[in-house]
Design a protein around this motif. Structure first.
Motif, PDB file in Angstrom:
ATOM      1  N   GLY A 132       0.708  -1.166  -0.200  1.00 58.75           N
ATOM      2  CA  GLY A 132       0.270   0.256  -0.042  1.00 58.75           C
ATOM      3  C   GLY A 132       1.368   1.216  -0.309  1.00 58.75           C
ATOM      4  N   THR A 133       2.036   0.997   0.332  1.00 58.57           N
ATOM      5  CA  THR A 133       2.862   2.389   0.942  1.00 58.57           C
ATOM      6  C   THR A 133       3.660   2.836  -0.212  1.00 58.57           C
ATOM      7  OG1 THR A 133       2.681   2.595   2.617  1.00 58.57           O
ATOM      8  CG2 THR A 133       4.200   3.969   2.117  1.00 58.57           C
ATOM      9  N   ARG A 134       3.398   3.480  -1.386  1.00 56.01           N
ATOM     10  CA  ARG A 134       4.430   3.868  -2.094  1.00 56.01           C
ATOM     11  C   ARG A 134       5.238   4.942  -2.237  1.00 56.01           C
ATOM     12  NH1 ARG A 134       4.452  -0.565  -4.888  1.00 56.01           N
ATOM     13  NH2 ARG A 134       5.597   0.469  -7.085  1.00 56.01           N
ATOM     14  N   GLU A 140      -5.672   5.097  -1.081  1.00 50.59           N
ATOM     15  CA  GLU A 140      -6.208   5.891  -1.143  1.00 50.59           C
ATOM     16  C   GLU A 140      -6.853   6.393  -2.520  1.00 50.59           C
ATOM     17  OE1 GLU A 140      -4.646   8.945   1.397  1.00 50.59           O
ATOM     18  OE2 GLU A 140      -4.779   7.254   3.370  1.00 50.59           O
ATOM     19  N   THR A 141      -5.464   6.157  -3.617  1.00 49.87           N
ATOM     20  CA  THR A 141      -5.280   6.899  -5.191  1.00 49.87           C
ATOM     21  C   THR A 141      -5.123   5.241  -5.861  1.00 49.87           C
ATOM     22  OG1 THR A 141      -2.797   6.478  -5.340  1.00 49.87           O
ATOM     23  CG2 THR A 141      -3.716   8.226  -4.462  1.00 49.87           C
ATOM     24  N   GLY A 142      -5.451   4.727  -5.978  1.00 47.95           N
ATOM     25  CA  GLY A 142      -5.542   3.276  -6.562  1.00 47.95           C
ATOM     26  C   GLY A 142      -4.684   3.621  -7.486  1.00 47.95           C
ATOM     27  N   ASP A 187     -10.512  -2.012  -4.316  1.00 42.71           N
ATOM     28  CA  ASP A 187     -11.335  -1.488  -4.507  1.00 42.71           C
ATOM     29  C   ASP A 187     -10.754  -0.287  -4.817  1.00 42.71           C
ATOM     30  OD1 ASP A 187     -13.866  -0.153  -4.134  1.00 42.71           O
ATOM     31  OD2 ASP A 187     -13.105   0.615  -2.018  1.00 42.71           O
ATOM     32  N   SER A 188     -10.750   0.559  -5.770  1.00 43.74           N
ATOM     33  CA  SER A 188      -9.999   1.638  -6.413  1.00 43.74           C
ATOM     34  C   SER A 188     -11.085   2.967  -5.711  1.00 43.74           C
ATOM     35  CB  SER A 188     -10.902   2.643  -7.808  1.00 43.74           C
ATOM     36  OG  SER A 188      -9.718   0.371  -8.470  1.00 43.74           O
ATOM     37  N   PRO A 189     -10.659   4.297  -5.912  1.00 37.59           N
ATOM     38  CA  PRO A 189     -11.585   5.005  -6.120  1.00 37.59           C
ATOM     39  C   PRO A 189     -12.701   5.629  -6.138  1.00 37.59           C
ATOM     40  CG  PRO A 189      -9.080   5.617  -5.051  1.00 37.59           C
ATOM     41  CD  PRO A 189      -9.195   4.252  -6.153  1.00 37.59           C
ATOM     42  N   SER A 210     -10.045  -3.963   0.937  1.00 36.95           N
ATOM     43  CA  SER A 210      -9.111  -2.343   0.681  1.00 36.95           C
ATOM     44  C   SER A 210      -7.779  -2.265   1.723  1.00 36.95           C
ATOM     45  CB  SER A 210      -9.945  -1.161   0.884  1.00 36.95           C
ATOM     46  OG  SER A 210      -9.235   0.093   1.032  1.00 36.95           O
ATOM     47  N   GLY A 211      -6.873  -3.335   0.862  1.00 37.59           N
ATOM     48  CA  GLY A 211      -5.859  -3.089   2.629  1.00 37.59           C
ATOM     49  C   GLY A 211      -5.787  -4.413   3.164  1.00 37.59           C
ATOM     50  N   GLY A 212      -6.409  -5.323   2.582  1.00 23.65           N
ATOM     51  CA  GLY A 212      -6.812  -6.364   3.872  1.00 23.65           C
ATOM     52  C   GLY A 212      -8.124  -6.289   4.253  1.00 23.65           C
TER      53      GLY A 212
END
Length: 280
Positions: free
Chosen positions: A47-49, A62-64, A88-90, A129-131
């Motif tokens: 999740g963290t990029r 959050e951004t997809g 999921d996607s925003p 979303s994020g697990g």
């Protein structure tokens, strides 16, 4: 369920970008090309990029998107140690302009626009979303119904007064998760509501199953999930002929079971099982 996404290339659990059915190149080297159909419900991402170009960090959840929100570079790395399930996607259901068009466009054209907007929203949405397993929310249900209702009325030569009241009411409240009460539906709309709910339940049950496979769900929870699946498949097979009260009961049972998965709420599990037993 076909989970389609309109966001930029996604992250493959084995590294690199998720590819679709198309490819470029030949021999041993294949460049994968992302297609919307490529994302599956068991996809896992970090999740963290962090952008390799400017160092900006952001949450993919959050951004997809793997594109940097600061410099738009596609060169980024995942920082989390573990990949998490994420489907999921925003997405936002934007109906304000379509509602405004009712005063200047034919109802059939407005219905077609509403169907397109609702369909795009549904295609972007997922339930992990994020697990974390997300609830089957009212906005998703309303959007799916608006998609089918819009398709129906865009092909119709004329709406009856009751159908027009129904459609305008759905269009007015769908983006807030509101839809007409089942008791107020014209008979011609029964199949629209039944089909929309059956499809929503199929999508949600599928992702519940993917989530359960990654978590320590006990036997009672798994058995209830299996029973729910049997009812959902039966409703789907009826292609809109499912009784509206049955569809609403299945939605309630799915939500109770999800709450049990999320909160270990034994009362929610009992409620889900009781609802399903009464439908047998």
């Amino acid at each position: 369920m076909v989970i389609a996404r309109s966001s930029p290339p996604l992250i493959n659990p084995r590294g690199g970008e998720v590819g679709g059915s198309r490819s470029q190149g030949s021999g041993g080297s294949r460049v994968r090309v992302f297609t919307p159909e490529a994302q599956s419900v068991d996809m896992k991402v970090r999740g963290t990029r962090e952008c390799k170009n400017c160092g900006t960090q952001w949450s993919y959840y959050e951004t997809g998107s793997v594109a940097c929100p600061n410099c738009e570079s596609m060169q980024s790395v995942g920082l989390d140690e573990n990949r998490m399930q994420h489907t999921d996607s925003p997405a936002t259901l934007e109906l304000a302009e379509i509602r405004d068009a009712l005063d200047r466009e034919p109802a059939r054209e407005v219905a077609n626009r509403a169907a397109d907007e609702a369909g795009e929203y549904v295609r972007k949405r997922g339930f992990i979303s994020g697990g974390e397993l997300l609830p089957l929310d009212d906005t998703y249900l309303a959007a799916n119904e608006l998609r089918h209702a819009g398709q129906l009325f865009s092909r119709s030569m004329r709406m009856t007064d009751d159908e027009e009241i129904y459609f305008f009411s759905l269009l007015r409240g769908a983006d807030e998760g509101e839809r007409p009460d089942a008791r107020d539906l014209p008979e011609s709309i029964y199949e629209v509501r039944g089909l929309a709910d059956a499809e929503s339940l199929k999508e949600y049950h599928g992702e519940m199953g993917e989530w359960a496979r990654e978590h320590d769900v006990d036997r009672e929870g798994r058995n209830t999930l299996e029973t729910l699946g049997e009812h959902v498949r039966r409703a789907q097979a009826l292609e809109g002929g499912v009784d509206i009260d049955t569809a609403e009961a299945l939605v309630s049972a799915a939500r109770d079971l999800a709450r049990y998965f999320d909160e270990d709420d034994m009362d929610a599990l009992a409620s889900s099982r009781d609802t399903l037993s009464r439908l047998a």
